[in-house]
Design a protein around this motif. Structure first.
Motif, short mmCIF file in Angstrom:
data_model
loop_
_atom_site.label_atom_id
_atom_site.label_comp_id
_atom_site.label_asym_id
_atom_site.label_seq_id
_atom_site.Cartn_x
_atom_site.Cartn_y
_atom_site.Cartn_z
N UNK A 178 0.82 -1.21 0.00
CA UNK A 178 0.00 0.00 0.00
C UNK A 178 0.85 1.26 0.00
N UNK A 179 2.02 1.20 0.63
CA UNK A 179 2.90 2.36 0.71
C UNK A 179 3.83 2.50 -0.49
N UNK A 180 3.92 1.48 -1.29
CA UNK A 180 4.89 1.49 -2.39
C UNK A 180 4.74 2.68 -3.33
N UNK A 181 3.54 3.09 -3.75
CA UNK A 181 3.45 4.24 -4.66
C UNK A 181 3.96 5.55 -4.04
N UNK A 182 3.88 5.66 -2.73
CA UNK A 182 4.35 6.86 -2.06
C UNK A 182 5.87 6.79 -1.85
N UNK A 183 6.36 5.61 -1.50
CA UNK A 183 7.77 5.49 -1.12
C UNK A 183 8.72 5.20 -2.27
#
Length: 183
Positions: A136-141
């Motif tokens: 879930x965090x991959x697009x942000x990180x």
């Protein structure tokens, strides 16, 4: 004092429910399958609102717009209830505050996911929820990880992302009163 208590309860309940709706939307955008027990909880809590809206507004281009519209509806209800407690119903102000509240919930949700990932990375990186949170965090990180190298094996991209989200939240908080003054 009673007004503050009711406002707190309304904001807490609607914020948690909106969080589940936003999580449902974000999972479908990212095409991430959550652990089964979490998926059941999310869908059982939100189906009663999302399904009727989905009949009117179907998904488009892989996005579950019904979940996002549900978040806006919950924000409208929360703001209207807060205004109802003081017996005022300025419709344009309620709509504007609902959009503001929805944007805040999105930023807070992203911050919470980043904090959860940091906790999992420190406590138990192999926890069953860790890959789900990481996805879930991959697009942000991932864009930040390309820009910021890990130093000594430590990944500072979640910290940078939190700072960026906090700055966006501050900008949103500063811009909203100025927008209200114009109206």
């Amino acid at each position: 004092m009673l007004y503050e208590i009711f406002t707190y309860v309304i904001d807490t309940v609607t914020g948690l429910f909106a969080g589940f709706l936003l999580l449902r939307f974000w999972m479908q955008v990212q095409r991430v399958r959550p652990p089964m027990n979490l998926a059941q909880a999310i869908f059982q809590l939100t189906d009663w609102l999302v399904h009727p809206i989905r009949r009117m507004v179907p998904g488009f281009r892989g996005y579950d717009w019904a979940s996002l519209i549900s978040v806006l509806l919950v924000a409208l209800i929360a703001v209207a209830l807060n205004f109802g407690l003081i017996q005022q119903f300025p419709v344009n102000l309620i709509l504007l505050m609902a959009i503001f509240r929805m944007l805040q919930w999105i930023l807070y949700g992203l911050m919470a996911l980043l904090v959860l990932e940091a906790i999992f990375s420190w406590v138990n990186p192999q926890a069953p929820f860790a890959p789900f949170i990481r996805a879930l965090n991959d697009p942000v990180l991932s864009p930040l990880r390309r820009l910021i190298p890990s130093l000594g094996g430590l990944d500072f991209s979640p910290l940078v992302a939190l700072i960026i989200l906090q700055v966006l939240n501050k900008v949103l908080g500063e811009t909203f009163p100025k927008l209200l003054a114009v109206l």
